[in-house]
Enzyme design. Structure first.
Site, mmCIF file in Angstrom:
data_model
loop_
_atom_site.group_PDB
_atom_site.id
_atom_site.type_symbol
_atom_site.label_atom_id
_atom_site.label_comp_id
_atom_site.label_asym_id
_atom_site.label_seq_id
_atom_site.Cartn_x
_atom_site.Cartn_y
_atom_site.Cartn_z
ATOM 1 N N ASP A 14 -2.423 -1.495 -3.765
ATOM 2 C CA ASP A 14 -2.880 -0.347 -4.543
ATOM 3 C C ASP A 14 -1.796 0.044 -5.559
ATOM 4 O O ASP A 14 -1.830 1.133 -6.122
ATOM 5 C CB ASP A 14 -3.261 0.836 -3.636
ATOM 6 N N LEU B 83 0.851 -1.203 0.000
ATOM 7 C CA LEU B 83 0.000 0.000 0.000
ATOM 8 C C LEU B 83 0.877 1.239 0.000
ATOM 9 O O LEU B 83 1.823 1.310 0.780
ATOM 10 C CB LEU B 83 -0.834 0.052 1.292
ATOM 11 N N HIS B 84 0.570 2.193 -0.861
ATOM 12 C CA HIS B 84 1.282 3.469 -0.763
ATOM 13 C C HIS B 84 0.533 4.633 -1.366
ATOM 14 O O HIS B 84 1.033 5.756 -1.357
ATOM 15 C CB HIS B 84 2.670 3.366 -1.400
ATOM 16 N N ARG B 85 -0.671 4.403 -1.897
ATOM 17 C CA ARG B 85 -1.391 5.529 -2.514
ATOM 18 C C ARG B 85 -1.814 6.532 -1.439
ATOM 19 O O ARG B 85 -2.385 6.137 -0.413
ATOM 20 C CB ARG B 85 -2.663 5.049 -3.209
ATOM 21 N N ARG C 293 6.363 5.813 2.701
ATOM 22 C CA ARG C 293 5.247 6.746 2.926
ATOM 23 C C ARG C 293 4.263 6.135 3.929
ATOM 24 O O ARG C 293 3.791 6.797 4.858
ATOM 25 C CB ARG C 293 4.517 7.037 1.610
#
Ligand code: UD1
Ligand code: UDP
Length: 363
Positions: free
Chosen positions: A283, A207-209, A242
């Protein structure tokens, strides 16, 4: 005849898997001289150096050292660095890949210096301008001289935007060339075994969006869903920087019992895990493609995707956070489409790029 000088621009993790096969293929040609420009958008060893090692790339020929910042700061830092370099070096061609800030920044610099620029992975559209990547895709495709596309939907998007067909070459999906180049190394890797996981007995999460991780109201329910899933299926979660920052800021790092949290993994380590996974929760753009290629159920935590072919042909499905647990149960029960590989996703894209570049450089 003087060899054709080509800059291959890469800045962030997914870019490295896209330039590597092309760099290796161009380096084998006597008519051409490829050089890698690393913008420095990603700089941690496990977001950058590890990929150069895994993908057997040489040290970057040029480093811009742009680093992190707001969108304007980062894009500007890349532009300033690349303008100096490109003006000094005057390559014959610039190739930018993907949809990150480094992509749009270097495309703009090259276009304004009248250096012909090619976009590899052109034409993808999510239709969602809240995504910074969608802005980068629109800007890059609007100003590039040549558009190398991965799939028919990309050609259709460009045609709809008025791009002449003569600028477009459908070359296929370059990321999968990296997978095929390293298939044996990936298979021989011991990452899954080192985590004590059985083939088909676990899921992989990335996940990083910003739309999932930047705000507590998005990330907290997502973490709760992952914790519920982990009661049915052990999860491995290599955490993007992030996301780690946001999990720490919201005090959520301890809220994932049953989830094996790791640092970001190198490419061969990560793909060793993915190859034997029961499902992938993500994502990421690249992971949607890799899971379709491998026929592994992919649950994409997004409202839309710029890679619709992974849904229409492949094993990818868009999933809302609130339904994640339920949809993973569907996948575990075998209620999931099997899918097939899109045309030209065959590990041979770099060769088609070399042929297209040679033709265009000679024109
Ligand atoms: C970027 C791309 C995104 C891509 C992703 C791949 C843009 C707009 N975003 O998102 O499209 O999917 O890369 O991973 O170009 N950081 C580190 N170490 C690093 C790099 C970043 O700690 O090596 C941290 C920094 O605090 C930084 C934050 O991560 O501010 C975000 O990095 P950034 O490159 O701005 O965006 P990504 O979320 O990585
Ligand atoms: N990847 C990796 N290690 C990880 C997570 C992802 O090597 O810990 C690889 C993955 O196989 C894919 C690429 O990174 O090839 C995708 O990058 P990312 O998700 O950062 O960016 P996106 O594709 O969303 O732009």
């Amino acid at each position: 005849m003087k060899p054709v000088a080509v800059h291959l621009v890469a800045g962030a993790r997914p870019n490295f898997m896209k330039i590597a096969p092309l760099f290796h293929a161009l380096a084998r040609e006597d008519w051409c001289r490829p050089a890698i420009v690393h913008t420095g958008q990603h700089y941690d060893a496990n977001m950058s150096d590890a990929f150069f090692r895994d993908l057997r790339l040489p040290e970057p020929h040029f480093r811009l050292g742009a680093g992190s910042g707001t969108h304007a700061e980062q894009t500007a830092a890349v532009m300033i660095g690349y303008e100096r370099l490109a003006a000094d070096e005057r390559p014959d061609w610039v190739i930018v890949v993907g949809d990150v800030n480094s992509t749009a920044a270097c495309a703009m610099v090259a276009a304004k210096l009248w250096i012909p620029v090619i976009h590899l992975e052109a034409g993808l559209r999510s239709g969602d301008r809240r995504m910074p990547e969608e802005i980068n895709r629109l800007v890059t495709d609007a100003i590039c001289d040549v558009l190398w596309t991965p799939s028919p939907d990309a050609d259709e998007n460009l045609a709809r935007e008025g791009v002449p067909a003569a600028k477009i070459d459908r070359v296929g999906n370059i990321m999968l060339d990296s997978f095929e180049m390293l298939r044996a190394t990936i298979a021989a890797g011991g990452t899954r075994a080192a985590f004590g996981l059985q083939p088909g007995g676990y899921g992989v999460v990335t996940l990083h969006r910003p739309s999932n991780v930047d705000r507590r109201e998005d990330l907290e329910p997502l973490v709760a869903q992952l914790a519920a899933v982990a009661r049915e299926l052990p999860l491995v979660f290599p955490v993007h920087p992030r996301t780690r920052q946001q999990l720490a800021a919201f005090g959520l790092l301890a809220a994932l019992p049953g989830v094996l949290i790791t640092e970001p993994l190198g490419y061969t380590q990560f793909m060793n895990l993915v190859c034997d996974a029961r499902a992938v929760i993500t994502d990421s753009g690249g992971v949607q493609e890799e899971s379709t290629y491998l026929g592994i159920p992919c649950l994409t935590l997004r409202e839309n995707t710029e890679r619709p072919i992974t849904v229409t042909s492949g094993t990818n499905r868009l999933v809302r956070t609130a339904e994640l647990y339920e949809r993973v149960c569907d996948a575990l029960a075998g209620r999931w489409p099997t899918g097939r590989r899109p045309e030209l996703w065959d590990g041979q894209t770099a060769g088609r790029c070399v042929a297209a570049l040679r033709r265009r450089a000679a024109a």
